[in-house]
Design an enzyme around this catalytic site. Sequence first.
Site, PDB file in Angstrom:
ATOM      1  N   LYS A  93       0.834  -1.219   0.000  1.00  0.00           N
ATOM      2  CA  LYS A  93       0.000   0.000   0.000  1.00  0.00           C
ATOM      3  C   LYS A  93       0.865   1.264   0.000  1.00  0.00           C
ATOM      4  O   LYS A  93       0.811   2.098   0.909  1.00  0.00           O
ATOM      5  CB  LYS A  93      -0.946   0.030   1.206  1.00  0.00           C
ATOM      6  CG  LYS A  93      -1.991  -1.073   1.208  1.00  0.00           C
ATOM      7  CD  LYS A  93      -3.013  -0.877   2.317  1.00  0.00           C
ATOM      8  CE  LYS A  93      -4.063  -1.969   2.366  1.00  0.00           C
ATOM      9  NZ  LYS A  93      -3.563  -3.276   2.861  1.00  0.00           N
TER      10      LYS A  93
HETATM   11  O1  S5P Z   1      -9.389  -2.477   2.309  1.00  0.00           O
HETATM   12  C1  S5P Z   1      -8.619  -3.375   2.601  1.00  0.00           C
HETATM   13  C2  S5P Z   1      -7.492  -3.656   1.818  1.00  0.00           C
HETATM   14  C3  S5P Z   1      -6.688  -4.731   2.157  1.00  0.00           C
HETATM   15  S1  S5P Z   1      -5.440  -5.168   1.083  1.00  0.00           S
HETATM   16  N1  S5P Z   1      -8.874  -4.163   3.673  1.00  0.00           N
HETATM   17  C4  S5P Z   1      -8.059  -5.210   4.039  1.00  0.00           C
HETATM   18  O2  S5P Z   1      -8.369  -5.898   5.019  1.00  0.00           O
HETATM   19  N2  S5P Z   1      -6.920  -5.483   3.294  1.00  0.00           N
HETATM   20  C5  S5P Z   1      -5.993  -6.561   3.687  1.00  0.00           C
HETATM   21  O3  S5P Z   1      -6.688  -7.802   3.625  1.00  0.00           O
HETATM   22  C6  S5P Z   1      -5.454  -6.453   5.119  1.00  0.00           C
HETATM   23  O4  S5P Z   1      -4.235  -5.755   5.128  1.00  0.00           O
HETATM   24  C7  S5P Z   1      -5.282  -7.911   5.523  1.00  0.00           C
HETATM   25  O5  S5P Z   1      -4.015  -8.390   5.109  1.00  0.00           O
HETATM   26  C8  S5P Z   1      -6.356  -8.644   4.723  1.00  0.00           C
HETATM   27  C9  S5P Z   1      -7.604  -8.985   5.501  1.00  0.00           C
HETATM   28  O6  S5P Z   1      -7.353  -9.861   6.553  1.00  0.00           O
HETATM   29  P1  S5P Z   1      -8.522 -10.538   7.434  1.00  0.00           P
HETATM   30  O7  S5P Z   1      -7.772 -11.321   8.465  1.00  0.00           O
HETATM   31  O8  S5P Z   1      -9.351  -9.436   8.012  1.00  0.00           O
HETATM   32  O9  S5P Z   1      -9.305 -11.419   6.492  1.00  0.00           O
END
Ligand code: S5P
Length: 263
Positions: A93
């Site tokens: 990012k």
């Molecule tokens: O808007 C976003 C963009 C990203 S890339 N929201 C997110 O959660 N992410 C990424 O997706 C975040 O950095 C993490 O690595 C992943 C979501 O993880 P979870 O454990 O909540 O499924």
Amino acid sequence: MKEPLSFLKRASLTRHPVAQKLFKLMEDKKSNLAVAADSASQKHVLELAEHLGPFICVFKTHVDILSDFTPDFGKQLQDVAKRHQFIIFEDRKFADIGQTSALQYAGGLYRIADWADLINAHIVPGPGIIEGLKTIGFPKGQGLLLLAEMSSQGTLAKGAYTRKAAQLADQFANYVMGFISLRKISENPAFIHMTPGVKLNPGKDALGQRYRTVEEIIANNLSDILIVGRDITHAKNPIEQALLYQQAGWEAYKQSRQLKGSF
Ligand code: S5P
């Protein structure tokens, strides 16, 4: 309504090397699943890649989370990616001016440009960030996703900002290959949409993350790829859970696009 296009057909509609490779391997592996490996242990991240590799199309890292990073991390991950055929996406990012972002991408401890097929960037600095990252990534045949929307509560990335991301992608289509977004935001079939905030049981985490289901994201919002983190990595059996997501994601894709042949 336009005819829905298969991932294979979309591979032929782009000249972007990472997009072509990704569309093809999605079809070959029947997977629209990306796993987010947010572990602090390099060994654990590499184990996740090895074990989940067969079920995924993209392996997403946050290299700056690793507390035991060693410079051979990228090479080791590339070896696993070759064996299991997935794209390496470093979720860095980037968000600075072009010059600084290019330095952060190529250099420092992590040397991301040496091993990641794909990175992403915020568009808040304007087009200069894309131009800066492109000086490093384009000659190496790597790709960039633009953060057009975010899964977190209260995000400012919406409306005109999201539309600007789609415009910038069109402007830099030989380098930008798609978006992080909550839904399909561009009609250009060459662009791929990846969506985080996925759980089998929707809800929120304690820090503003919002979760939706596979069907909501792939069938109702026509995104292409599910980005799943904790619901796989923290599952009792991450391998079984990844298989479950792979099948659910592929079924939702086939059925919603009314393409023949299911999982
Ligand atoms: O808007 C976003 C963009 C990203 S890339 N929201 C997110 O959660 N992410 C990424 O997706 C975040 O950095 C993490 O690595 C992943 C979501 O993880 P979870 O454990 O909540 O499924």
